[in-house]
Enzyme design. Structure first.
Site, short mmCIF file in Angstrom:
data_model
loop_
_atom_site.label_atom_id
_atom_site.label_comp_id
_atom_site.label_asym_id
_atom_site.label_seq_id
_atom_site.Cartn_x
_atom_site.Cartn_y
_atom_site.Cartn_z
CD GLN A 281 24.39 -11.69 -29.80
OE1 GLN A 281 25.28 -12.47 -29.48
NE2 GLN A 281 24.32 -11.15 -31.02
CD GLN B 205 25.99 -8.72 -26.75
OE1 GLN B 205 27.10 -9.12 -26.43
NE2 GLN B 205 25.63 -8.55 -28.01
CG ASP B 206 21.24 -8.60 -26.74
OD1 ASP B 206 21.58 -7.40 -26.74
OD2 ASP B 206 21.35 -9.32 -27.73
CG ASP C 285 23.05 -3.22 -28.00
OD1 ASP C 285 23.42 -2.05 -27.83
OD2 ASP C 285 23.43 -3.92 -28.96
NE ARG D 261 25.07 -1.04 -29.94
CZ ARG D 261 25.92 -1.90 -30.47
NH1 ARG D 261 26.87 -1.48 -31.29
NH2 ARG D 261 25.84 -3.19 -30.19
#
Length: 515
Positions: free
Chosen positions: A307, A329-330, A351, A419
């Site tokens: 993250q 990520q993120d 994500d 998701r």
């Protein structure tokens, strides 16, 4: 026509209680219960939030444990914001004409603030992952109690009174592609002005010393608190390696750069190095009414650092226009509140558009990147945790694809539209181009059958090689919209009450659907 429409909507929605006063016995236009019951629950909730603040404060300044120290700081900040959000919700119910109202739609405003208070304790709790668990154990019961109380408050609020935008009005906005005629002249000039021309600014940031400040953080500190007027900061070209946070007291800040990849705010904080996801953001904003134009926000930590947030927002009624968000990520953390992204470029891996905000993305380029070997890309992970929340992601008129490296090896890097991060995750994609980088099934499970019955994912009138619906998931929560009625609920006018606040920003937008 537009001005008349807004005047009518203002008259219809800017009220909460009937004229019998605030005794708690009059019928509420935005609450299902007497005001006294709502007020009592709000005050009880604030009381529990303050208990958490007292408990967590004992660990403030913890030395020798970097991750725990960051988690404690996050939790104190989040609980402090929750108190403000709960007070704003109460104030709007008691005084619908007061300064606390944001859009004139009291129900929508109250639900937005309560939704922010709902997600804050989840973020606080998750921040203690990877620590020894002592603090988490001490406050987990209180956090659960806050969640229960806020869910109860949300159930007390009536549905938002809204009107369906006309298709003709939407077509007119798209055809003209002009700023709305009724926006404030000064704001219109700011959005149209060239940063190198005669743009009127309150502060100029330049790393070479040619401005009034050499860092963005200095310029933010100089901005007035709770300002009802725009405070304009021009950030000259350059790479600014700093971590910026616009706190809750800094309202209506507008930042204008020299262009994407020209004005860049860069950092590399990440989870592996001890930062919480929330605290890893290169740039974060809480103050309402934030606007940014022509700036890149990036986190260069790389895919191996997990993250690593480039941009985080809790800014209500905020606008990001012609900006880029670059990470892995993120990347983009739309944590809470109502947000609008127009003509932006968003890149990442896992994500990389996530959070519990109520967000519309229009005409954005959304690109998956190459991550770690055997890694799956997921574009969205929306975090709605209760069915009464208004939050969700609406993606309209966008280009959803991948960077060339991923397109060249699509079979080795499966990419999905999203998701379900939380139980009632909600994302709608409509009238957008979807490339063959997206897997035919479209969406990915989070963990087994978690949330597959309760999530709400929808698609409407998308096109491109990845938009085929024949092989899409068969989850109960997945929907294909067959007509405009369902899709209209996720337009700018309906989903973020955009006609009541976007005109004053001067940013182009499309209110509804387009044939």
């Amino acid at each position: 026509m537009a001005a008349s429409y807004l005047k009518i909507m203002f008259t219809l929605t800017l009220f909460c209680f009937v004229s019998v006063g605030h005794s708690g016995f009059g019928e509420s236009k935005c609450l299902k219960v007497p005001e006294s019951e709502f007020e009592g629950t709000v005050m009880s909730t604030i009381g529990v939030v303050r208990q958490v603040i007292t408990t967590v404060s004992k660990f403030s300044g913890e030395v020798g444990n970097f991750r725990l120290s960051n988690a404690v700081t996050d939790c104190l900040d989040l609980m402090d914001v929750s108190v403000d959000q709960l007070r704003s919700a109460l104030s709007a119910s008691q005084n619908p004409y007061g300064k606390s109202n944001s859009t004139g739609n009291a129900s929508a405003d109250i639900k937005t603030w309560l939704g922010g208070a709902l997600i804050n304790q989840d973020t606080c709790n998750e921040g203690f992952d990877g620590t020894n668990g002592v603090v988490k154990g001490l406050i987990s019961g209180s956090l659960d109690q806050i969640t229960s109380l806020v869910k109860n408050l949300l159930s007390m609020v009536k549905p938002n009174p809204t009107s369906t935008p006309s298709r003709s009005g939407a077509r007119k906005l798209v055809a003209k592609e002009l700023f709305p005629d009724w926006l404030k002249p000064r704001d219109r000039k700011l959005l149209q002005a060239s940063a190198t021309g005669n743009m009127v600014t309150d502060a100029v940031v330049a790393a070479d010393g040619s401005g009034t400040f050499t860092s963005i953080e200095e310029a933010i500190r100089a901005a007035p608190e709770y300002s009802s007027k725009r405070y304009v900061i021009y950030i000259k070209k350059g790479v600014y390696k700093e971590y910026v946070e616009i706190n809750k007291k800094k309202w209506n800040i507008m930042m204008i750069g020299d262009g994407v990849d020209v004005t860049v705010i860069s950092g590399n904080h990440n989870f592996i190095d001890g930062w919480t996801t929330y605290r890893s953001a290169t740039f974060a904003v809480k103050g309402k009414g934030f606007i940014a134009r022509d700036i890149t926000f990036e986190n260069t930590a790389g895919p191996g650092k997990h993250q690593a947030v480039a941009f985080r927002s809790d800014s209500d009624l905020s606008v990001l226009y012609r900006c880029a968000f670059r990470g892995f990520q993120d990347t983009l953390y739309a944590h809470s509140m109502r947000q609008f992204y127009r003509e932006c470029k968003i890149t990442g891996t896992i994500d990389f558009m996530f959070g519990d905000g109520t967000v519309v993305f229009q005409k954005c380029e959304i690109l998956a990147r190459k991550g770690l070997p055997s890694q799956k890309n997921t574009i969205t992970a929306q975090g709605r945790k209760h069915p009464t929340e208004d939050s969700g992601f609406s993606i309209q008129f966008c280009n959803i694809s991948a960077e060339p490296e991923v397109l060249a090896s699509s079979n080795s890097t499966p990419t999905y539209l999203g998701r379900p991060w939380k139980l009632y995750s909600r994302t709608v994609i409509m009238q957008s181009y979807i490339s063959n980088a997206i897997r035919p099934e479209g969406w990915l499970e989070w963990n087994g059958d978690f949330a597959l019955n309760t999530l709400f994912y929808g698609e409407y009138m998308n096109y491109g090689p990845g938009a085929g619906l024949g092989a899409r998931v068969k989850w109960p929560g997945y929907h294909v919209f067959n007509d405009s009625a369902q899709a209209n609920s996720f337009t700018v006018a309906r989903f973020i009450i955009g006609n009541t606040w976007l005109p004053s920003t001067g940013v182009r937008y499309t209110a509804g659907l387009v044939n």
